[in-house]
Design a protein around this motif. Structure first.
Motif, PDB file in Angstrom:
ATOM      1  N   ASN A  56       0.794  -1.227   0.000  1.00 53.95           N
ATOM      2  CA  ASN A  56       0.000   0.000   0.000  1.00 53.95           C
ATOM      3  C   ASN A  56       0.825   1.276   0.000  1.00 53.95           C
ATOM      4  N   TYR A  57       2.050   1.164   0.483  1.00 53.81           N
ATOM      5  CA  TYR A  57       2.864   2.376   0.630  1.00 53.81           C
ATOM      6  C   TYR A  57       4.174   2.222  -0.132  1.00 53.81           C
ATOM      7  N   VAL A  58       4.513   3.248  -0.883  1.00 54.31           N
ATOM      8  CA  VAL A  58       5.665   3.181  -1.770  1.00 54.31           C
ATOM      9  C   VAL A  58       6.964   2.975  -0.974  1.00 54.31           C
ATOM     10  N   GLN A  59       7.144   3.731   0.086  1.00 55.07           N
ATOM     11  CA  GLN A  59       8.414   3.626   0.832  1.00 55.07           C
ATOM     12  C   GLN A  59       8.567   2.267   1.501  1.00 55.07           C
ATOM     13  N   GLU A  60       7.464   1.789   2.065  1.00 54.36           N
ATOM     14  CA  GLU A  60       7.486   0.471   2.714  1.00 54.36           C
ATOM     15  C   GLU A  60       7.812  -0.620   1.687  1.00 54.36           C
ATOM     16  N   ALA A  61       7.225  -0.512   0.520  1.00 57.82           N
ATOM     17  CA  ALA A  61       7.454  -1.507  -0.532  1.00 57.82           C
ATOM     18  C   ALA A  61       8.909  -1.486  -0.986  1.00 57.82           C
ATOM     19  N   LYS A  62       9.458  -0.293  -1.059  1.00 55.50           N
ATOM     20  CA  LYS A  62      10.833  -0.149  -1.519  1.00 55.50           C
ATOM     21  C   LYS A  62      11.786  -0.910  -0.598  1.00 55.50           C
ATOM     22  N   LYS A  63      11.606  -0.730   0.694  1.00 53.71           N
ATOM     23  CA  LYS A  63      12.469  -1.415   1.674  1.00 53.71           C
ATOM     24  C   LYS A  63      12.318  -2.925   1.590  1.00 53.71           C
ATOM     25  N   LYS A  64      11.069  -3.374   1.492  1.00 54.55           N
ATOM     26  CA  LYS A  64      10.854  -4.825   1.458  1.00 54.55           C
ATOM     27  C   LYS A  64      11.396  -5.430   0.172  1.00 54.55           C
ATOM     28  N   LYS A  65      11.216  -4.703  -0.921  1.00 56.16           N
ATOM     29  CA  LYS A  65      11.704  -5.218  -2.193  1.00 56.16           C
ATOM     30  C   LYS A  65      13.227  -5.383  -2.144  1.00 56.16           C
ATOM     31  N   GLU A  66      13.881  -4.429  -1.512  1.00 53.52           N
ATOM     32  CA  GLU A  66      15.342  -4.535  -1.364  1.00 53.52           C
ATOM     33  C   GLU A  66      15.715  -5.747  -0.516  1.00 53.52           C
ATOM     34  N   ALA A  67      14.984  -5.945   0.577  1.00 53.11           N
ATOM     35  CA  ALA A  67      15.272  -7.068   1.471  1.00 53.11           C
ATOM     36  C   ALA A  67      15.003  -8.425   0.816  1.00 53.11           C
ATOM     37  N   LEU A  68      14.191  -8.411  -0.245  1.00 54.54           N
ATOM     38  CA  LEU A  68      13.791  -9.670  -0.884  1.00 54.54           C
ATOM     39  C   LEU A  68      14.284  -9.747  -2.332  1.00 54.54           C
ATOM     40  N   ALA A  69      15.324  -8.975  -2.619  1.00 58.16           N
ATOM     41  CA  ALA A  69      15.788  -8.837  -4.003  1.00 58.16           C
ATOM     42  C   ALA A  69      16.242 -10.162  -4.613  1.00 58.16           C
ATOM     43  N   ASP A  70      16.543 -11.139  -3.772  1.00 59.82           N
ATOM     44  CA  ASP A  70      16.993 -12.439  -4.291  1.00 59.82           C
ATOM     45  C   ASP A  70      15.829 -13.309  -4.785  1.00 59.82           C
TER      46      ASP A  70
END
Ligand code: PLP
Length: 230
Positions: A56-70
């Motif tokens: 729902n939130y762009v900033q939150e998604a950005k962090k999670k996407k980085e943490a799950l980049a693999d």
């Protein structure tokens, strides 16, 4: 129950609803609505077989996407998009489900053109006419569709809605019917519009949404358990 067991139960419920409606279960995609859930939970869901998630939130998604980049995950934006977040949104998300006004469509178009990208989008419709909810009013949908179709860097692929909450999921059914009828109406008026997807149905009513034609159901608590406070 863990995420794996919940996922199995949700898939079974989708299959039953699909069967009841004479649809194939494979036509329905399950999106994990992962707002406020930590990346570890998303990883757990991926390991159990899910790869489509909505934030729902762009900033939150950005962090999670980085943490799950693999992981090979697909991300949809399912929350309200502010104009000043459009630039980040097109970098982070594979699809934006919440286009609901010309101004945000224009901003996404501008940003997408700059990155030479074509962004798949849905239009969010406020089928319940609730003042507190985002989404274009049904009567304003054709004009917004016409506008989005005129933009060369946005690809309109479906409609999305968050209907009013009702204790009894059966009472939500008319809102799902409404979204399906709006899709049919738009396809009649705009033969070039290919609205393949209907994103509707959440934890407590997704089975009804499937019966009424949902192709994406967005499930949070039924999959992940209660949301942690932010
Ligand atoms: C949180 C959320 C969901 C999932 O809600 P649950 O009731 O937890 O399944 C679905 N869609 C949107 C847009 C959401 O914000």
């Amino acid at each position: 129950m863990g995420i794996k067991e919940r996922l199995t139960a949700i898939r079974e419920k989708i299959a039953r609803a699909a069967e009841k409606a004479g649809r194939k279960p494979e036509e329905i995609k399950l999106l994990g609505a992962s707002k406020t859930q930590p990346p570890e939970k998303i990883r757990e869901a991926f390991e159990a077989g899910l790869s489509l998630f909505g934030e729902n939130y762009v900033q939150e998604a950005k962090k999670k996407k980085e943490a799950l980049a693999d992981l090979p995950l697909t991300w949809h934006l399912i929350g309200y998009l502010q104009r000043n977040k459009a630039r980040d949104a097109i970098k982070i998300f594979d699809l934006i489900e919440t286009v609901d006004r010309k101004a945000i469509a224009a901003e996404l178009e501008k940003r997408a053109a700059r990155h030479e990208k074509i962004i798949p989008v849905f239009i969010e419709v406020n089928v319940g006419g609730e003042e507190t909810k985002a989404g274009v009013a049904p009567e304003d949908l054709p004009a917004l569709v016409e506008y989005v179709l005129s933009l060369s860097h946005l690809s309109l692929e479906g409609l999305m809605t968050i209907p009013p909450y009702r204790e009894n999921p059966e009472d939500v059914r008319p809102f799902f019917v409404r979204l399906r009828e709006l899709k049919e109406d738009i396809e009649r008026r705009f033969p070039e519009a290919k609205l393949r997807e209907l994103s509707m149905g959440m934890s407590h009513d997704f089975h009804v949404a499937v019966e009424e034609g949902a192709t994406i159901v967005r499930v949070g608590t039924a999959l992940f358990g209660p949301r942690p406070k932010k």
